[in-house]
Write an enzyme that holds these catalytic residues in place. Structure first.
Site, PDB file in Angstrom:
ATOM      1  N   SER A  87       0.809  -1.222   0.000  1.00 17.40           N
ATOM      2  CA  SER A  87       0.000   0.000   0.000  1.00 17.40           C
ATOM      3  C   SER A  87       0.841   1.270   0.000  1.00 17.40           C
ATOM      4  O   SER A  87       0.300   2.371   0.021  1.00 17.40           O
ATOM      5  CB  SER A  87      -0.913   0.008   1.231  1.00 17.40           C
ATOM      6  OG  SER A  87      -0.159   0.193   2.415  1.00 17.40           O
ATOM      7  N   THR A 207      -1.892   2.852   3.570  1.00 16.73           N
ATOM      8  CA  THR A 207      -1.132   4.110   3.612  1.00 16.73           C
ATOM      9  C   THR A 207      -0.369   4.061   4.910  1.00 16.73           C
ATOM     10  O   THR A 207      -0.763   3.345   5.825  1.00 16.73           O
ATOM     11  CB  THR A 207      -2.109   5.312   3.687  1.00 16.73           C
ATOM     12  OG1 THR A 207      -2.811   5.426   2.471  1.00 16.73           O
ATOM     13  CG2 THR A 207      -1.416   6.626   3.974  1.00 16.73           C
ATOM     14  N   THR A 225       1.787   6.992   0.485  1.00 17.54           N
ATOM     15  CA  THR A 225       0.889   5.931   0.027  1.00 17.54           C
ATOM     16  C   THR A 225       1.048   5.651  -1.463  1.00 17.54           C
ATOM     17  O   THR A 225       1.533   6.506  -2.221  1.00 17.54           O
ATOM     18  CB  THR A 225      -0.579   6.365   0.276  1.00 17.54           C
ATOM     19  OG1 THR A 225      -1.457   5.269   0.000  1.00 17.54           O
ATOM     20  CG2 THR A 225      -0.993   7.528  -0.615  1.00 17.54           C
ATOM     21  N   ARG A 235      -5.417   9.740 -10.544  1.00 16.05           N
ATOM     22  CA  ARG A 235      -6.265   9.941  -9.350  1.00 16.05           C
ATOM     23  C   ARG A 235      -5.383  10.298  -8.149  1.00 16.05           C
ATOM     24  O   ARG A 235      -4.352   9.692  -7.900  1.00 16.05           O
ATOM     25  CB  ARG A 235      -7.060   8.656  -9.061  1.00 16.05           C
ATOM     26  CG  ARG A 235      -7.875   8.701  -7.765  1.00 16.05           C
ATOM     27  CD  ARG A 235      -7.110   8.158  -6.561  1.00 16.05           C
ATOM     28  NE  ARG A 235      -7.965   8.031  -5.391  1.00 16.05           N
ATOM     29  CZ  ARG A 235      -7.507   7.747  -4.176  1.00 16.05           C
ATOM     30  NH1 ARG A 235      -6.228   7.569  -3.964  1.00 16.05           N
ATOM     31  NH2 ARG A 235      -8.343   7.646  -3.167  1.00 16.05           N
ATOM     32  N   THR A 258      -5.804   7.550   7.122  1.00 19.01           N
ATOM     33  CA  THR A 258      -5.793   6.471   6.143  1.00 19.01           C
ATOM     34  C   THR A 258      -7.260   6.149   5.826  1.00 19.01           C
ATOM     35  O   THR A 258      -8.152   6.528   6.574  1.00 19.01           O
ATOM     36  CB  THR A 258      -5.113   5.197   6.678  1.00 19.01           C
ATOM     37  OG1 THR A 258      -5.818   4.740   7.843  1.00 19.01           O
ATOM     38  CG2 THR A 258      -3.666   5.436   7.043  1.00 19.01           C
ATOM     39  N   GLY A 259      -7.475   5.442   4.735  1.00 21.66           N
ATOM     40  CA  GLY A 259      -8.835   5.053   4.378  1.00 21.66           C
ATOM     41  C   GLY A 259      -9.288   5.699   3.086  1.00 21.66           C
ATOM     42  O   GLY A 259      -8.458   6.153   2.286  1.00 21.66           O
TER      43      GLY A 259
HETATM   44  N1  ASP Z   1      -6.137   7.427   1.894  1.00 22.41           N
HETATM   45  C1  ASP Z   1      -5.449   6.771   0.818  1.00 22.41           C
HETATM   46  C2  ASP Z   1      -5.970   7.308  -0.485  1.00 22.41           C
HETATM   47  O1  ASP Z   1      -7.163   7.484  -0.603  1.00 22.41           O
HETATM   48  C3  ASP Z   1      -5.568   5.312   0.791  1.00 22.41           C
HETATM   49  C4  ASP Z   1      -5.580   4.604   2.092  1.00 22.41           C
HETATM   50  O2  ASP Z   1      -5.233   5.155   3.114  1.00 22.41           O
HETATM   51  O3  ASP Z   1      -5.918   3.445   2.163  1.00 22.41           O
HETATM   52  O4  ASP Z   1      -5.198   7.446  -1.402  1.00 22.41           O
END
Ligand code: ASP
Length: 356
Positions: A87, A207, A225, A235, A258-259
Site C-alpha cells: 500500500s 497508507t 501511500t 487519481r 488512512t482510508g
Molecule cells: N487514503 C489513501 C488514499 O485514498 C488510501 C488509504 O489510506 O488506504 O489514497
C-alpha cells in the site's frame, strides 16, 4: 569578479550536497534555536497500524535529540522501501493500467512549512521528494511528470516500483474484477447499485501516516501511500493534500489519515482534527468528531449501507502539544501504533463510530 566568486562558492556548496544529505540543515537550525526547552515536553510518535517499525525508528531518532520531521520521514522510509507492504512505496499496488503512482505529504511544525507530491512514478520514497518540495521550492505541491523531473533534478534515480506480487494482484483484478472500477455512468445522488469497486476486497487501500512530538516540543508529520489500488491514472487521494491527509500546527498538534481518500477530501479531516484539538478536545475525541463530520457529509446512496451508514472506512491518528495521542475510525476493528519513548512500539484499538 564578484559574480565569479559567488558562482565558485555556489558550485562548492552544490558539490557538497547530494540527494541523501539535503535534510541536514533544518534539524541543526531548530536544535540551536530551542535546545533550552528540551526536557519539558513529552515525546510521542503515533502511526497507522503498519507503522510498528517506523514509529520505533522515529522514536529512536527523537530520543537521540533529532527533529520530529527527520524522525517521521526516516520511519516511513522503512515501509516505502518494503516490498511486502503493498500500500506504500516500492511494491505498492498500481493504477488500473498497472503503473505504480505514489502520493506523499510532509509538514514541519516549527517552520510552519509543508510539501507534497502526487501521482509520482518510478521514485520509491515520495516522502523524501515531498520534503524537497518544501525545502527547495517556493511551491507546496508538485504532481506527475513535473514531480518526477524535480526528483531527478535532485539526483533521484528512476526505478521500476511494480513488484511481481503487486503485478499478480493487479492482473487478477484486471482479469476477474475489471468491471468493478471507478468509472461511473451518469447517475443521481440516490442511485445505489453502481460503484461496487470501492467495496471490493481487491481494492483494499492502505497508507502510512506518522506524526511526532520531539524533545523540543516541536511537531511534524508525514503521510505516504500508493493510494487506491487500480485507480484511474492520475487519481489523487487525501494523502498528499495538506489539510486532508495530514496537518500540523506546532502550537496545537498534528493529525493524519488512512482510508477512503475521496471521503476525507470532501471534509479536509486532518485540519479539522487539529482545530478540534485547538478547541479543547482530546486527540481521540477530535478524531471521532471528524469521523462523524465525514459521515454527515456522505449523502450519496451508493456509499451507504442499508442502515444509512458509510460502506467505507476512514481512520485518523492525532497527537497534541502535550504529547497526548489518540485515534479513531468510522468502523470498529482499526488499530494504531504508538511509541512514548520505548525501544518497541505498541498497538492500540482506534475508537469508532460503528461496530461491525
Ligand atoms: N487514503 C489513501 C488514499 O485514498 C488510501 C488509504 O489510506 O488506504 O489514497
Amino acid at each position: 569578479m564578484d559574480s565569479v566568486i559567488k558562482r565558485r562558492e555556489f558550485l562548492k556548496t552544490a558539490a557538497a550536497l547530494s540527494a541523501g544529505s539535503i535534510a541536514v540543515t533544518q534539524a541543526a537550525y531548530y536544535e540551536s534555536a530551542s535546545r533550552t526547552a528540551q526536557s519539558q515536553f513529552r515525546q510521542v510518535v503515533i502511526a497507522s497500524s503498519n507503522g510498528l517499525m517506523s514509529s520505533a525508528r522515529a522514536m529512536e531518532i527523537i530520543r537521540s535529540g533529532g527533529d520530529a520531521l527527520d524522525a517521521v520521514i526516516a520511519g516511513v522510509n522503512i515501509v516505502e522501501d518494503d516490498p511486502s507492504d503493498i500500500s506504500v512505496g516500492y511494491g505498492g499496488l498500481p493504477n488500473e493500467e498497472g503503473v505504480v503512482e505514489l502520493d506523499s505529504s510532509v509538514m514541519h511544525g516549527p517552520s510552519g512549512r509543508g510539501g507534497a507530491v502526487a501521482s509520482l512514478r518510478n521514485i520509491k520514497n515520495p516522502s523524501k521528494i515531498a520534503r524537497l518540495v518544501m525545502e527547495r521550492t517556493d511551491h507546496v505541491l508538485l504532481v506527475g511528470e513535473g514531480a518526477l523531473r524535480f526528483a531527478k533534478a535532485h539526483g533521484f534515480k528512476e526505478e521500476e516500483l511494480l513488484t511481481d506480487t503487486a503485478r499478480e494482484v493487479w492482473l487478477k483484478w484486471r482479469e476477474s474484477h475489471s468491471t468493478k472500477d471507478d468509472w461511473l455512468p451518469p447517475h443521481q445522488i440516490d442511485t445505489r447499485d453502481i460503484g461496487e469497486g470501492c467495496r471490493d476486497y481487491f481494492r483494499a487501500t492502505g497508507t502510512i501516516n506518522c506524526n511526532a512530538v520531539d524533545q523540543r516540543g516541536n511537531i511534524s508529520g508525514v503521510t505516504t501511500t500508493s493510494g487506491l489500488a487500480f485507480k484511474i491514472p492520475g487519481r489523487v487521494g487525501d494523502s498528499p493534500i495538506l489539510g486532508a491527509g495530514l496537518y500540523v500546527d506546532n502550537t496545537v498538534g498534528a493529525a493524519g489519515s488512512t482510508g477512503r481518500g475521496e471521503a476525507n477530501l470532501l471534509s479536509c479531516g486532518s485540519v479539522m482534527v487539529v482545530e478540534y484539538i485547538r478547541a479543547g478536545k482530546s486527540p481521540e475525541e477530535a478524531c471521532l468528531q471528524t469521523c462523524k463530520r465525514i459521515v454527515d457529509q456522505t449523502k450519496m446512496k451508493r456509499l451507504l449501507d442499508d442502515h444509512g451508514r458509510p460502506n467505507f472506512n476512514v481512520s485518523f491518528y492525532a497527537i497534541n502539544k502535550k504529547g497526548e495521542y489518540g485515534s479513531a475510525a468510522i468502523w470498529s476493528g482499526s488499530q494504531f501504533v504508538v511509541n512514548t519513548g520505548e525501544p518497541e512500539s505498541r498497538k492500540g484499538d482506534c475508537a469508532y463510530l460503528y461496530k461491525h
